[in-house]
Design a protein around this motif. Sequence first.
Motif, PDB file in Angstrom:
ATOM      1  N   VAL A  73      -2.501 -21.950 115.293  1.00 14.28           N
ATOM      2  CA  VAL A  73      -1.701 -22.734 114.308  1.00 14.28           C
ATOM      3  C   VAL A  73      -1.327 -21.458 113.151  1.00 14.28           C
ATOM      4  CG1 VAL A  73      -1.790 -24.320 112.285  1.00 14.28           C
ATOM      5  CG2 VAL A  73      -2.772 -24.811 114.363  1.00 14.28           C
ATOM      6  N   THR A  74      -0.107 -21.291 112.871  1.00 17.08           N
ATOM      7  CA  THR A  74       0.404 -19.815 112.291  1.00 17.08           C
ATOM      8  C   THR A  74       0.313 -20.152 110.829  1.00 17.08           C
ATOM      9  OG1 THR A  74       2.581 -20.675 112.654  1.00 17.08           O
ATOM     10  CG2 THR A  74       1.590 -19.176 114.249  1.00 17.08           C
ATOM     11  N   ALA A  75      -0.005 -20.937 110.225  1.00 16.69           N
ATOM     12  CA  ALA A  75      -0.015 -21.278 108.769  1.00 16.69           C
ATOM     13  C   ALA A  75      -0.841 -19.867 108.040  1.00 16.69           C
ATOM     14  CB  ALA A  75      -0.702 -22.528 108.269  1.00 16.69           C
ATOM     15  N   ASP A  76      -0.585 -19.305 107.077  1.00 18.94           N
ATOM     16  CA  ASP A  76      -1.145 -18.063 106.759  1.00 18.94           C
ATOM     17  C   ASP A  76      -2.349 -18.276 106.021  1.00 18.94           C
ATOM     18  OD1 ASP A  76       1.139 -16.492 107.078  1.00 18.94           O
ATOM     19  OD2 ASP A  76       2.050 -17.603 105.538  1.00 18.94           O
ATOM     20  N   GLU A  77      -2.661 -19.717 105.568  1.00 15.65           N
ATOM     21  CA  GLU A  77      -3.974 -20.073 105.313  1.00 15.65           C
ATOM     22  C   GLU A  77      -4.020 -21.859 105.191  1.00 15.65           C
ATOM     23  OE1 GLU A  77      -7.261 -21.210 102.961  1.00 15.65           O
ATOM     24  OE2 GLU A  77      -5.490 -21.957 102.498  1.00 15.65           O
ATOM     25  N   LEU A  78      -5.099 -22.243 105.728  1.00 17.20           N
ATOM     26  CA  LEU A  78      -5.106 -23.675 105.919  1.00 17.20           C
ATOM     27  C   LEU A  78      -6.047 -24.569 104.900  1.00 17.20           C
ATOM     28  CD1 LEU A  78      -5.287 -23.608 109.810  1.00 17.20           C
ATOM     29  CD2 LEU A  78      -3.405 -24.774 108.199  1.00 17.20           C
ATOM     30  N   PRO A  79      -7.249 -24.541 104.699  1.00 17.03           N
ATOM     31  CA  PRO A  79      -7.848 -25.458 103.851  1.00 17.03           C
ATOM     32  C   PRO A  79      -7.610 -25.383 102.559  1.00 17.03           C
ATOM     33  CG  PRO A  79      -9.345 -23.471 104.727  1.00 17.03           C
ATOM     34  CD  PRO A  79      -8.156 -23.461 105.542  1.00 17.03           C
TER      35      PRO A  79
ATOM     36  N   LEU B 139      -2.301 -32.004 104.354  1.00 18.79           N
ATOM     37  CA  LEU B 139      -1.754 -32.111 105.745  1.00 18.79           C
ATOM     38  C   LEU B 139      -3.204 -32.223 106.641  1.00 18.79           C
ATOM     39  CD1 LEU B 139       0.334 -32.105 108.027  1.00 18.79           C
ATOM     40  CD2 LEU B 139       0.217 -29.708 107.878  1.00 18.79           C
ATOM     41  N   MET B 140      -4.105 -31.458 106.456  1.00 17.16           N
ATOM     42  CA  MET B 140      -5.222 -31.582 107.225  1.00 17.16           C
ATOM     43  C   MET B 140      -6.064 -32.848 107.196  1.00 17.16           C
ATOM     44  SD  MET B 140      -5.639 -28.438 108.915  1.00 17.16           S
ATOM     45  CE  MET B 140      -3.827 -28.877 108.997  1.00 17.16           C
ATOM     46  N   LEU B 141      -6.107 -33.242 106.043  1.00 15.02           N
ATOM     47  CA  LEU B 141      -6.635 -34.697 105.901  1.00 15.02           C
ATOM     48  C   LEU B 141      -5.769 -35.931 106.257  1.00 15.02           C
ATOM     49  CD1 LEU B 141      -7.888 -34.043 101.928  1.00 15.02           C
ATOM     50  CD2 LEU B 141      -9.495 -34.378 103.993  1.00 15.02           C
ATOM     51  N   ASP B 142      -4.535 -35.604 106.111  1.00 11.53           N
ATOM     52  CA  ASP B 142      -3.658 -36.785 106.744  1.00 11.53           C
ATOM     53  C   ASP B 142      -4.009 -36.897 108.364  1.00 11.53           C
ATOM     54  OD1 ASP B 142      -2.960 -37.262 104.248  1.00 11.53           O
ATOM     55  OD2 ASP B 142      -1.103 -36.602 104.136  1.00 11.53           O
ATOM     56  N   MET B 143      -3.788 -35.637 108.707  1.00 13.35           N
ATOM     57  CA  MET B 143      -3.758 -35.626 110.380  1.00 13.35           C
ATOM     58  C   MET B 143      -5.047 -36.168 110.848  1.00 13.35           C
ATOM     59  SD  MET B 143      -2.082 -31.789 111.167  1.00 13.35           S
ATOM     60  CE  MET B 143      -2.352 -32.203 113.068  1.00 13.35           C
TER      61      MET B 143
ATOM     62  N   PRO C  55      -6.928 -29.813 123.094  1.00  8.28           N
ATOM     63  CA  PRO C  55      -6.673 -28.386 123.242  1.00  8.28           C
ATOM     64  C   PRO C  55      -7.548 -27.733 121.734  1.00  8.28           C
ATOM     65  CG  PRO C  55      -4.895 -29.827 122.412  1.00  8.28           C
ATOM     66  CD  PRO C  55      -5.928 -30.666 122.880  1.00  8.28           C
ATOM     67  N   VAL C  56      -7.801 -26.572 122.193  1.00 10.36           N
ATOM     68  CA  VAL C  56      -8.651 -25.990 121.027  1.00 10.36           C
ATOM     69  C   VAL C  56      -7.720 -25.281 120.059  1.00 10.36           C
ATOM     70  CG1 VAL C  56     -10.238 -23.952 120.459  1.00 10.36           C
ATOM     71  CG2 VAL C  56     -10.782 -25.155 122.413  1.00 10.36           C
TER      72      VAL C  56
ATOM     73  N   MET D 153     -10.768 -30.657 109.668  1.00 11.87           N
ATOM     74  CA  MET D 153     -10.173 -29.814 110.619  1.00 11.87           C
ATOM     75  C   MET D 153     -10.858 -29.706 111.971  1.00 11.87           C
ATOM     76  SD  MET D 153      -9.289 -26.546 107.990  1.00 11.87           S
ATOM     77  CE  MET D 153      -8.575 -25.552 109.128  1.00 11.87           C
ATOM     78  N   ARG D 154     -12.189 -29.993 111.789  1.00 17.95           N
ATOM     79  CA  ARG D 154     -13.014 -29.873 112.728  1.00 17.95           C
ATOM     80  C   ARG D 154     -12.743 -31.240 113.665  1.00 17.95           C
ATOM     81  NH1 ARG D 154     -15.346 -30.144 117.071  1.00 17.95           N
ATOM     82  NH2 ARG D 154     -17.225 -29.334 117.773  1.00 17.95           N
ATOM     83  N   GLY D 155     -12.375 -32.217 113.019  1.00 14.80           N
ATOM     84  CA  GLY D 155     -12.269 -33.404 113.619  1.00 14.80           C
ATOM     85  C   GLY D 155     -11.000 -33.549 114.386  1.00 14.80           C
ATOM     86  N   ILE D 156      -9.969 -32.500 114.026  1.00  9.27           N
ATOM     87  CA  ILE D 156      -8.549 -32.730 114.648  1.00  9.27           C
ATOM     88  C   ILE D 156      -8.500 -31.435 115.723  1.00  9.27           C
ATOM     89  CG2 ILE D 156      -7.302 -33.713 113.017  1.00  9.27           C
ATOM     90  CD1 ILE D 156      -6.311 -31.249 111.976  1.00  9.27           C
ATOM     91  N   GLY D 157      -9.456 -30.913 115.762  1.00  6.46           N
ATOM     92  CA  GLY D 157      -9.631 -29.693 116.960  1.00  6.46           C
ATOM     93  C   GLY D 157      -9.728 -28.499 116.551  1.00  6.46           C
ATOM     94  N   PHE D 158      -9.930 -27.992 115.508  1.00 11.66           N
ATOM     95  CA  PHE D 158     -10.174 -26.665 115.074  1.00 11.66           C
ATOM     96  C   PHE D 158     -11.642 -26.182 115.312  1.00 11.66           C
ATOM     97  CE2 PHE D 158      -6.456 -27.263 112.513  1.00 11.66           C
ATOM     98  CZ  PHE D 158      -5.681 -26.186 112.511  1.00 11.66           C
TER      99      PHE D 158
END
Length: 484
Positions: A240-246, A252-256, A273-274, A293-298
Motif C-alpha cells: 500500500v503505497t501511501a507515504d504514511e498510514l496510521p 480511512l483505516m477505521l472505515d475499511m 492477501p497480506v 489495520m491488523r484487522g484489514i490485513g496489514f
Amino acid sequence: MLSLASYVNSLPGLEGHYIDGVIHSLERILTTIGEHAGRTLAVCLSTITANYEAAIRIAAAVKTVDSRIAIVVGNDHFTALSREILERHRELIDCGFIGNEVYSGLADYLLDRRHSRPAGIYPGSVRFESGRLISAPAIREPVNRIIDYRLIDRTLPHSEVYAANFTRRLGRRILELTGRRVNQGVPVEIGRGCIKFSGDDACSFCSIQYGGMWKNELSAEHAWSAIQRASEAGYDYLYVTADELPLTFARLMLDMAESPPDWWRALPPAQRPVLVGYARADGMEKEQVLRAMRGIGFRILFVGVDAGAPRSLQALNKPLRNPDSAAAARKMYDSNLRALGNARNHGVAIKAGFVLGHLGMTEALLEENITTYIEFLQAGRDVIISADIELLSPEPGSQDFRYLTQLDEAEAMSRRPGLGIGSRETRQRVAERYRQADIFDRETAIDDYIGVFMPELSKERLATARDRVRGECARLGIVTGDEL
C-alpha cells in the motif's frame, strides 16, 4: 508507471505499454521501442534521481529513431528540477508533468498530440512553447482507480522476474515472522500523502514531490475494490503505497475495518492477501487504528526509525512540528522504542529503516546512533522482518539537497540542535556545483554533503558504521536492504 499506463490504455484510440527499466537493460528497452516506433505516439519516462541520466539517454535514442515521438517526463526528480532540466534539454523533452495530479493533463496532452495539436492547457504540465517556459497549475483529481495488471507482461516479460526475486529475498522471512506463505507482490494505491506534508514540513531527507495535494485518498469502498482487483489478479502481498498510514489515513483505516466486503469475509484468514504499508512510530501508538489495520490485513509495516539519538531525530526534522523541537525529538525517540512493543501486541511485523548521517553529525552522535540501532534490532529480532541501513543521500527536492545550495538555510537549521557544519567558504564552493545542475553523481553528492555538513566524519567512516549494523542484522537473522 503501471497506474499511468493503465489510465492511458483506457483512453480512446490509445494503447498503453509498461516497461520496467530496473528489470530490462537499456539495450533491450531501446530495441523494443524501435520495433514499435511506427505506431508510437510518446515515450513517457518516470524519473527519480537514480535513473534520470538513463532516462535522458533513452530520450535521446528515441529521438534518433523517430523525432516525431514525443518525450514526456515526470516524477520526483523532474518535479524538483523541472526548470533546470527543460532549459538544458528543451529540444529533447516535449512536455513534463510535476507532482502527482497529472492524469487528466497527460491524457489531454496525448490525445491532442495524436491529432497534431498539442497547444492546449494541460494541468500540471510544464514545457517550452515559442521559446518560453510555460506551466499550467495542477488541478485536484481523485486517485486513479484504473489498473490493468495485464499490461505488466504485454510488452516485455516482468512477472516471472518479480516473482522469483520476491520468493528469494523475502518469502522465507515473511513465513517465519507471520506464518503466512506469500508468492507475489504488487503496489496498490488507495491513498497518497503524509501527515508531515500538511505543514510543508517533510523530514530533511524526503524527496517526495507531492504537488498540490498533500493528501489524496479513495473511499473505503473503492479502497477495498482496489485490493480485490489485485487479489483476483493473483497477488497476495500488496504494497500500500501511501507515504504514511496510521496518522495520515486514520479515518480511512477505521472505515475499511468497519466495512469489510463479502468477498473478504468469505476468504479464510490464511488466504487473504497480506498488506504492507508505511507508518511513523508515533502513529503506531494509535491503538485503535493499529488494531483496525491488523484487522484489514496489514501484517507488515515499514517504520522509518531513521535515527537513534534525539538530537539526530531533530536534525533530520523527523518529529511532528512542535514549538519545542528538542522535546518533540525526545518524544519521537521514545516512540521508536515503543513501536516494537506495539507491533508485538498487535501481531504486526516491522521493516525498519535507518538513515546514517545528517546536518552536523559528529563522531559522538554517530556512535550513539549505532549503539541505539543495534539495541533496537536486538530488542525487536522477533518482529523485525528486514532492515534498510543507508547513508543519507541529498536527493533533489529534499531539504538536505537545498542545504547544499542554500547557505543561510543550512546555517539556521544547524543551530536548532546546536550542531556545527563546515565553513561558509567551503560550502559556497560546493553550492556552485549543484546550482542549475540536473545531472550529477549521487555518490559524489553524498561525499560533498558529508564534507561540508559532517566535517568530523567521512563516507568511509559512515560506510563502516553501516556495515557494523548490517553485520548485527546478519547475526540476528534479519534481512538487510543490500540483500533486497
